[in-house]
Design a protein around this motif. Structure first.
Motif, PDB file in Angstrom:
ATOM      1  N   THR A  23     -21.599  13.505 -30.100  1.00 16.94           N
ATOM      2  CA  THR A  23     -21.586  14.285 -28.868  1.00 16.94           C
ATOM      3  C   THR A  23     -21.530  15.777 -29.183  1.00 16.94           C
ATOM      4  OG1 THR A  23     -20.407  12.484 -27.758  1.00 16.94           O
ATOM      5  CG2 THR A  23     -20.344  14.652 -26.703  1.00 16.94           C
ATOM      6  N   LYS A  24     -22.244  16.562 -28.410  1.00 17.09           N
ATOM      7  CA  LYS A  24     -22.250  18.008 -28.622  1.00 17.09           C
ATOM      8  C   LYS A  24     -20.825  18.542 -28.540  1.00 17.09           C
ATOM      9  CE  LYS A  24     -24.573  22.255 -27.235  1.00 17.09           C
ATOM     10  NZ  LYS A  24     -25.563  22.885 -26.319  1.00 17.09           N
ATOM     11  N   GLY A  25     -20.463  19.350 -29.514  1.00 17.48           N
ATOM     12  CA  GLY A  25     -19.106  19.880 -29.569  1.00 17.48           C
ATOM     13  C   GLY A  25     -18.197  19.105 -30.491  1.00 17.48           C
ATOM     14  N   ALA A  26     -18.695  17.983 -31.025  1.00 16.14           N
ATOM     15  CA  ALA A  26     -17.869  17.180 -31.938  1.00 16.14           C
ATOM     16  C   ALA A  26     -17.618  17.909 -33.249  1.00 16.14           C
ATOM     17  CB  ALA A  26     -18.537  15.832 -32.206  1.00 16.14           C
ATOM     18  N   THR A  27     -18.601  18.690 -33.675  1.00 18.55           N
ATOM     19  CA  THR A  27     -18.449  19.487 -34.892  1.00 18.55           C
ATOM     20  C   THR A  27     -18.485  20.960 -34.526  1.00 18.55           C
ATOM     21  OG1 THR A  27     -20.830  19.336 -35.260  1.00 18.55           O
ATOM     22  CG2 THR A  27     -19.433  17.762 -36.444  1.00 18.55           C
ATOM     23  N   HIS A  30     -22.846  22.724 -34.672  1.00 25.80           N
ATOM     24  CA  HIS A  30     -23.621  21.556 -34.241  1.00 25.80           C
ATOM     25  C   HIS A  30     -24.870  21.375 -35.090  1.00 25.80           C
ATOM     26  CE1 HIS A  30     -24.881  18.418 -31.565  1.00 25.80           C
ATOM     27  NE2 HIS A  30     -25.964  19.061 -31.179  1.00 25.80           N
ATOM     28  N   GLU A  31     -25.107  20.126 -35.494  1.00 25.29           N
ATOM     29  CA  GLU A  31     -26.268  19.718 -36.284  1.00 25.29           C
ATOM     30  C   GLU A  31     -26.303  20.338 -37.672  1.00 25.29           C
ATOM     31  OE1 GLU A  31     -29.738  20.421 -33.891  1.00 25.29           O
ATOM     32  OE2 GLU A  31     -29.433  18.595 -32.706  1.00 25.29           O
ATOM     33  N   VAL A  32     -25.203  20.910 -38.106  1.00 28.45           N
ATOM     34  CA  VAL A  32     -25.069  21.420 -39.472  1.00 28.45           C
ATOM     35  C   VAL A  32     -23.927  20.705 -40.192  1.00 28.45           C
ATOM     36  CG1 VAL A  32     -24.524  23.438 -40.913  1.00 28.45           C
ATOM     37  CG2 VAL A  32     -26.037  23.689 -38.920  1.00 28.45           C
ATOM     38  N   ASP A  33     -22.772  20.665 -39.535  1.00 29.63           N
ATOM     39  CA  ASP A  33     -21.602  20.020 -40.134  1.00 29.63           C
ATOM     40  C   ASP A  33     -21.713  18.496 -40.043  1.00 29.63           C
ATOM     41  OD1 ASP A  33     -20.410  22.456 -40.698  1.00 29.63           O
ATOM     42  OD2 ASP A  33     -19.378  22.534 -38.762  1.00 29.63           O
ATOM     43  N   THR A  34     -21.302  17.819 -41.095  1.00 27.08           N
ATOM     44  CA  THR A  34     -21.212  16.356 -41.086  1.00 27.08           C
ATOM     45  C   THR A  34     -19.770  15.959 -41.358  1.00 27.08           C
ATOM     46  OG1 THR A  34     -21.811  16.264 -43.440  1.00 27.08           O
ATOM     47  CG2 THR A  34     -23.586  16.034 -41.835  1.00 27.08           C
ATOM     48  N   SER A 107      -8.836  11.451 -42.672  1.00 24.70           N
ATOM     49  CA  SER A 107     -10.148  11.900 -42.199  1.00 24.70           C
ATOM     50  C   SER A 107     -10.047  13.333 -41.680  1.00 24.70           C
ATOM     51  CB  SER A 107     -10.664  10.991 -41.082  1.00 24.70           C
ATOM     52  OG  SER A 107     -10.840   9.670 -41.520  1.00 24.70           O
ATOM     53  N   ALA A 108      -8.982  13.625 -40.946  1.00 24.70           N
ATOM     54  CA  ALA A 108      -8.793  14.975 -40.408  1.00 24.70           C
ATOM     55  C   ALA A 108      -8.689  16.002 -41.526  1.00 24.70           C
ATOM     56  CB  ALA A 108      -7.545  15.022 -39.534  1.00 24.70           C
ATOM     57  N   GLU A 109      -8.046  15.627 -42.625  1.00 21.96           N
ATOM     58  CA  GLU A 109      -7.938  16.534 -43.764  1.00 21.96           C
ATOM     59  C   GLU A 109      -9.307  16.861 -44.344  1.00 21.96           C
ATOM     60  OE1 GLU A 109      -4.977  18.106 -45.801  1.00 21.96           O
ATOM     61  OE2 GLU A 109      -5.081  18.221 -43.621  1.00 21.96           O
ATOM     62  N   LEU A 110     -10.146  15.852 -44.492  1.00 22.45           N
ATOM     63  CA  LEU A 110     -11.482  16.084 -45.034  1.00 22.45           C
ATOM     64  C   LEU A 110     -12.352  16.902 -44.070  1.00 22.45           C
ATOM     65  CD1 LEU A 110     -12.400  12.600 -46.587  1.00 22.45           C
ATOM     66  CD2 LEU A 110     -11.545  14.637 -47.752  1.00 22.45           C
ATOM     67  N   ASN A 111     -12.103  16.742 -42.774  1.00 24.54           N
ATOM     68  CA  ASN A 111     -12.947  17.389 -41.762  1.00 24.54           C
ATOM     69  C   ASN A 111     -12.321  18.651 -41.171  1.00 24.54           C
ATOM     70  OD1 ASN A 111     -14.755  15.152 -41.970  1.00 24.54           O
ATOM     71  ND2 ASN A 111     -13.510  13.995 -40.530  1.00 24.54           N
ATOM     72  N   ARG A 112     -11.222  19.123 -41.746  1.00 22.83           N
ATOM     73  CA  ARG A 112     -10.383  20.144 -41.117  1.00 22.83           C
ATOM     74  C   ARG A 112     -11.163  21.363 -40.626  1.00 22.83           C
ATOM     75  NH1 ARG A 112      -5.178  21.013 -40.334  1.00 22.83           N
ATOM     76  NH2 ARG A 112      -4.597  19.135 -41.485  1.00 22.83           N
ATOM     77  N   HIS A 113     -12.097  21.887 -41.378  1.00 24.48           N
ATOM     78  CA  HIS A 113     -12.804  23.114 -40.989  1.00 24.48           C
ATOM     79  C   HIS A 113     -14.156  22.837 -40.353  1.00 24.48           C
ATOM     80  CE1 HIS A 113      -9.670  25.398 -42.902  1.00 24.48           C
ATOM     81  NE2 HIS A 113      -9.859  24.751 -44.036  1.00 24.48           N
ATOM     82  N   LYS A 114     -14.384  21.579 -39.966  1.00 22.02           N
ATOM     83  CA  LYS A 114     -15.662  21.213 -39.354  1.00 22.02           C
ATOM     84  C   LYS A 114     -15.506  20.659 -37.942  1.00 22.02           C
ATOM     85  CE  LYS A 114     -17.846  20.112 -43.794  1.00 22.02           C
ATOM     86  NZ  LYS A 114     -18.528  19.053 -44.591  1.00 22.02           N
ATOM     87  N   LEU A 115     -14.300  20.299 -37.559  1.00 19.61           N
ATOM     88  CA  LEU A 115     -14.090  19.653 -36.264  1.00 19.61           C
ATOM     89  C   LEU A 115     -14.262  20.627 -35.112  1.00 19.61           C
ATOM     90  CD1 LEU A 115     -10.982  17.475 -37.184  1.00 19.61           C
ATOM     91  CD2 LEU A 115     -13.306  16.646 -36.762  1.00 19.61           C
ATOM     92  N   GLY A 116     -14.977  20.174 -34.091  1.00 21.38           N
ATOM     93  CA  GLY A 116     -15.171  20.962 -32.889  1.00 21.38           C
ATOM     94  C   GLY A 116     -14.136  20.623 -31.832  1.00 21.38           C
TER      95      GLY A 116
END
Length: 387
Positions: A23-27, A30-34, A107-116
């Motif tokens: 969903t838009k705003g998840a990262t 957008h469309e760059v972060d995985t 998971s949050a630790e791995l995604n910490r600087h990518k989460l929207g």
């Protein structure tokens, strides 16, 4: 608890890519972060029961609620074996998966600087289906069933899994599932909550502490989880705490991401509500008898919309009944699976016995096509589909 797990399972902690289309705003970008997912895979290695007929095997996927993490299910992984032994069940555990949603736990630790700022609960269900497919499929064991168990937000996601992948799971067990919750009325039908409720939730989501003692005091006295089973609570404290270089403690889930879980139920819930009649597998809903988190209409909706829904009330249970009374929940889970196994008709499919030649496949397709044609090609009055 830990000793039981070590003596009966091979435990592997794995990392896999989350579903990329979100969903838009998840990262944040957008469309760059995985994003990535962390999950534990428990493969049963305990004593094998010798039986004259093949035992049924169960694969479990456990999905946690908002603000929690995969560690809350370790109690279940360990003590389900004791209850199975007490009840002399005729099934065994094959694999168990416990996973952290992208905004939670490791998971949050791995995604910490990518989460929207948009954690769509259905995205979490897509992630769950991806992990289950990677670990449970393909299989040639016709006596193996997949069961998804989810609490609160995880209950919502368990239902969503059955919509997104209708044949992936054979049984769904929900504990205090959140689907229908009132919000401030608005034209977009998104979740909007009053400031007073926001502030009350925010006060329960502190994510920074001076030291471990302060964190433990908060968890045991002021958090949502203060009434939890002592083993579960202590494991949550141990798992969630990050010791910083400065000697302070922070939690793996941030205060903001924790809050976002409570702001993103709708409009996705409207999609799920519309899809409930199409869930064809048995769904067992465990409800806390004194819980007030979900309005009565929440359960009424599930009972009326899901064809094979069974409501199961734990009289003294609250919304966090899975943490506060895990023994009772485990007993209900084992009993329901036993009932499901006993009522299931097991017949070994020819296509799952081993190698299937192209000629056999062609023959199988022709037989299936003939049956399908008989079902779908008939004369009768022509009507428009009802919208």
């Amino acid at each position: 608890m830990q000793t039981i797990i070590e003596n009966n399972y091979k435990k592997e902690t794995k990392i896999t890519a989350a579903v990329p289309s979100r969903t838009k705003g998840a990262t944040l970008i957008h469309e760059v972060d995985t994003l990535q997912l962390v999950y534990d895979l428990y493969t049963y290695t305990g004593d094998k029961v010798v039986a004259t007929t093949p035992l049924h095997s169960i694969n479990f996927l456990f999905l946690h609620g908002s603000g929690m993490n995969r560690a809350v299910w370790e109690y279940y992984v360990a003590y389900i074996l004791e209850i199975m032994k007490q009840k002399n069940v005729h099934w065994k555990i094959n694999k168990i998966i416990t996973m952290d949603q992208v905004t939670h736990g490791d998971s949050a630790e791995l995604n910490r600087h990518k989460l929207g700022t948009n954690f769509d609960w259905a995205d979490g269900a897509r992630d769950a289906c991806k992990v289950a497919q990677e670990e449970f499929l393909p299989t040639s064991d016709t006596n193996c069933y997949n069961v998804v168990v989810g609490h609160s937000m995880g209950g919502f996601q368990s239902l969503a899994c059955n919509v997104l992948c209708p044949d992936l799971f054979n049984l769904s067990i929900l504990i205090e599932p959140v689907v229908y919750v009132p919000h401030v009325q608005n034209k977009d039908n998104v979740t909007i909550i009053p400031p007073r409720f926001y502030n009350a939730l925010w006060s329960k989501m502190t994510d920074n502490f001076k030291n471990m003692e302060e964190f433990e005091t908060f968890m045991k006295n002021d958090s949502f989880y203060k009434k939890s089973n002592s083993e579960i609570l202590q494991r949550m404290i141990q798992f969630e705490a990050i010791h910083t270089m400065e000697g302070t403690i922070k939690t793996k889930i941030s205060q903001e991401q924790n809050m976002l879980c409570y702001l993103t139920l709708d409009p996705t819930a409207r999609w799920l509500i519309g899809s409930l009649p199409y869930i064809k597998i048995p769904v067992h809903g465990i409800v806390g008898g004194i819980s007030t988190w979900c309005p009565p209409q929440n359960q009424e909706l599930l009972v009326s919309r899901i064809p094979l829904y069974e409501k199961d009330v734990i009289p003294d249970g609250d919304h966090l009944v899975n943490l506060e009374d895990p023994g009772t929940c485990l007993n209900r889970i084992v009993e329901r699976i036993t009932e499901f196994i006993d009522s299931s008709k097991v017949g070994e499919s020819e296509s799952k016995k081993g190698f299937v030649s192209d000629a056999q496949r062609e023959k199988l397709f022709k037989v299936n096509f003939s049956k399908f044609k008989e079902e779908r090609v008939k004369d009768g009055p022509i009507i428009l589909a009802k919208l």
